[in-house]
Design a protein around this motif. Sequence first.
Motif, PDB file in Angstrom:
ATOM      1  N   LEU A 138      59.522  67.571  67.469  1.00 18.30           N
ATOM      2  CA  LEU A 138      60.778  67.748  68.060  1.00 18.30           C
ATOM      3  C   LEU A 138      60.936  67.864  69.477  1.00 18.30           C
ATOM      4  CD1 LEU A 138      61.319  70.363  65.176  1.00 18.30           C
ATOM      5  CD2 LEU A 138      62.651  68.426  65.647  1.00 18.30           C
ATOM      6  N   TYR A 139      59.902  68.375  70.210  1.00 14.02           N
ATOM      7  CA  TYR A 139      60.071  68.387  71.638  1.00 14.02           C
ATOM      8  C   TYR A 139      59.959  67.074  72.187  1.00 14.02           C
ATOM      9  CZ  TYR A 139      59.883  73.632  71.781  1.00 14.02           C
ATOM     10  OH  TYR A 139      60.178  74.837  71.923  1.00 14.02           O
ATOM     11  N   SER A 165      67.559  75.299  64.249  1.00 16.72           N
ATOM     12  CA  SER A 165      68.963  74.686  64.172  1.00 16.72           C
ATOM     13  C   SER A 165      69.399  73.829  63.176  1.00 16.72           C
ATOM     14  CB  SER A 165      69.112  74.121  65.532  1.00 16.72           C
ATOM     15  OG  SER A 165      68.382  73.015  65.297  1.00 16.72           O
ATOM     16  N   GLY A 166      68.289  73.666  62.392  1.00 13.93           N
ATOM     17  CA  GLY A 166      68.550  72.879  61.172  1.00 13.93           C
ATOM     18  C   GLY A 166      68.045  71.235  61.412  1.00 13.93           C
ATOM     19  N   TYR A 167      68.005  71.041  62.488  1.00 12.44           N
ATOM     20  CA  TYR A 167      67.719  69.513  62.926  1.00 12.44           C
ATOM     21  C   TYR A 167      66.392  68.873  62.481  1.00 12.44           C
ATOM     22  CZ  TYR A 167      71.880  69.081  65.670  1.00 12.44           C
ATOM     23  OH  TYR A 167      73.194  68.912  66.022  1.00 12.44           O
ATOM     24  N   VAL A 174      69.506  61.254  66.532  1.00 10.12           N
ATOM     25  CA  VAL A 174      70.758  60.731  66.314  1.00 10.12           C
ATOM     26  C   VAL A 174      71.830  61.666  67.133  1.00 10.12           C
ATOM     27  CG1 VAL A 174      72.908  60.624  64.570  1.00 10.12           C
ATOM     28  CG2 VAL A 174      70.532  60.087  64.045  1.00 10.12           C
ATOM     29  N   ALA A 175      71.681  62.878  66.818  1.00  8.43           N
ATOM     30  CA  ALA A 175      72.671  63.780  67.762  1.00  8.43           C
ATOM     31  C   ALA A 175      72.348  63.668  68.978  1.00  8.43           C
ATOM     32  CB  ALA A 175      72.227  65.341  67.259  1.00  8.43           C
ATOM     33  N   LEU A 176      71.561  63.282  69.751  1.00 12.61           N
ATOM     34  CA  LEU A 176      71.150  63.166  71.030  1.00 12.61           C
ATOM     35  C   LEU A 176      71.427  61.760  71.704  1.00 12.61           C
ATOM     36  CD1 LEU A 176      68.143  65.624  71.762  1.00 12.61           C
ATOM     37  CD2 LEU A 176      70.546  66.063  72.229  1.00 12.61           C
TER      38      LEU A 176
END
Length: 198
Positions: A138-139, A165-167, A174-176
Amino acid sequence: MEGHNDENVENHSTTLTNKQRGNELTVRPATLDNLSIHQLAAQGEISQMEIHLSKDCSLLNSLDERGCTPLMWAAAFGEILMVERLLEKGADPRTLARERESALSLACAGGFVEIVNILLEHGVDIDSYDWNGGTPLLYAVRGNHLKCVEALLRSGADITFEADSGYSPVALAVALGHKKVQRHLEDHILKMFRGNGS
């Protein structure tokens, strides 16, 4: 990323202005002698680190106020030679800091793929999570560090793990808007499905 660069420019120009005004004369510069082993590790000062360890070998895995080891500092600052030397001397790459940060997650956050690969060779927990719910993968995704993402996936990182956060890694990419990382994660998932189907 642009904001980050602006911040660096501002900090740099403030430092120059302070020097020009002579404001720094009252502050004694830190010499290598009075830096902690953690600071020396972060700066890649191998010879000074060796001197400290020759006097007190317990410093090798000593914890600072946040529970970080010299190895974690070296990993976070991309000091590859320091990382290698500390590991040769017996530094424990599996130690977790107070908030469960690991040398691997710190290296991934910084995008230091060579250090990531070295730590993976030393059998660290590839899916260790910290109190923010972050994993090394994730990082790496958050930092848009494609080579770190690739190294972690090759070594079997859990692509389904979700942050607090649920990601998931894909949802975070996608969000970034990290398109290359997203594509690589999606390709990895497709290969996993094909592998399971045959």
